[in-house]
Design an enzyme around this catalytic site. Sequence first.
Site, PDB file in Angstrom:
ATOM      1  N   HIS A 103      -4.578  -4.903   4.872  1.00 27.63           N
ATOM      2  CA  HIS A 103      -3.642  -3.776   4.792  1.00 27.63           C
ATOM      3  C   HIS A 103      -3.223  -3.456   3.365  1.00 27.63           C
ATOM      4  CE1 HIS A 103      -3.352  -4.656   9.028  1.00 27.63           C
ATOM      5  NE2 HIS A 103      -2.743  -3.503   9.206  1.00 27.63           N
ATOM      6  N   TYR A 168      -0.097   1.082   4.225  1.00 27.58           N
ATOM      7  CA  TYR A 168      -0.784   2.358   4.459  1.00 27.58           C
ATOM      8  C   TYR A 168      -0.362   3.416   3.442  1.00 27.58           C
ATOM      9  CZ  TYR A 168      -1.771   0.243   9.018  1.00 27.58           C
ATOM     10  OH  TYR A 168      -2.158  -0.597  10.023  1.00 27.58           O
TER      11      TYR A 168
END
Length: 484
Positions: A103, A168
């Site tokens: 991530h 993100y």
Amino acid sequence: MIFSVATLRASLALLVCRAVCAAAADVAYFSDNGYGNPISTLQHPAAEHFNGVTYVAYSGPHEDPYVAAYVHATGKWIGPIQAGVNTMGKSPDQVDPGELDNHGRPALIVDRQGYIHLVFGAHGGDSSYGQNKFGTPGKGRLTHVVSQKSGDITAWKTLENISPFGTYTQWVKLANGDLYLFYRHGSHRSDWVYQKSVDDGRTFAPEVSVLKHKVSSDKPTVHDSWYAWFDNGQGDTITASYVYHPCAFPGHNARRSNTYYMLMDCRDGSWANVQGERLTLPVTKESADKLTLIQATGTEKSNHGTCHVDAEGRPHVFFRFPGGQVRYYRWDGKAWQKPTTVADESGQGQDGDFIIDSPLKVRMLLCQNHAGTGSVGWWNTADGGQRWTKGANLFLLMDASIQVTALVRNAHPDARMLVGSRNDQQEHLYHQMYLVGDHGALGRPADEAGHLGDRLETIKAMPQTKGKAEAKRKKKASKLDDEP
Ligand code: ZN
């Protein structure tokens, strides 16, 4: 023209090279040190073309961010160079993909003055950094680095000017140079926020929450969460296309449903739905269902794609569905057109991005993976998405599958998309990285493209490698996506 069947091409190039030249591009990849799942369409842009140079970013060794630069005038590559440290990284090199978080992949933007910025390094942010005002903490630390000089990727410094909580990361740059950094402010039960900078990323305004996480009003065991994708709209606007994640509370699940769209007017920070009705921030599940829903998908799992607007300001967007389907939606001015499936043969891990040439004419650049081979190619429509036809393939790997980024920002036609190979049979997690455009991949001499040193030999010598690699293969076979 170079058509990139990697192995074939490498052998051909080698033959040609032996005959006529000393230092041509003899491998299609620019680096071999992409690590784990080094790129995604969600962290974006991963690359930008600026003043004749395409800058690319991905996760390399230790899941640290690496940057390379392709100079179009000379055809030469610079780097990759490590641009920072991902606090979630592990040493030594891991061979089990479950040990990597992924991530913390970098998103890249170039500011007005040519400085290159990356934000990376977190899956929510560790609770040791304080209280997360917008959700639950997670792992790592959201980190912002900038190149020390304009247009120079060789040296970097950290700027402590954004929240440590997030994941993100997505940059949006307006024509006037204002930078918007969007991200989910924590692990999956967190708001999506943005921070705005009007001074080329040197300072940022506090977070503004856009999409709200909360306990579901339907069920106390469900938590309203979101996966969202932000990008430039027409003029000073920013679009958001997103899906709902009914997270199990406590716990987590992989469920996602529905498709949504809304738009920000950057002149006053207001948000509206596609019909122009004003939204109250942060948008909740209730207001999203009422005002921004494109389609209720029922039990069918939806996943984010990308979104762009045409010359009339109308959004076109795709979302991904089970079986690798990519479905295209278009706002025709009055209603959302019935979604259409873009590629007839979907394949696993199908993803990509698209270009709108006119309201009815759209070109989608998709990766498709079938039985261990991967390709990146165009799919075209000339009737507003009613019918899609296969266009040229830009890139093909016969012995590996492919992952891609969203389109390079302000892309040169020779360098449209950053691509990573993926071979589940190998006993390590390193992958070759490619920059692909209308003439295939922009390769380089083999001795410049190798950046692993003795890593592979070291991994091979590790006693646990064999068993772990076996476990890894099984795990990978069951799971391609890693977006909790
Ligand atoms: Zn969740």
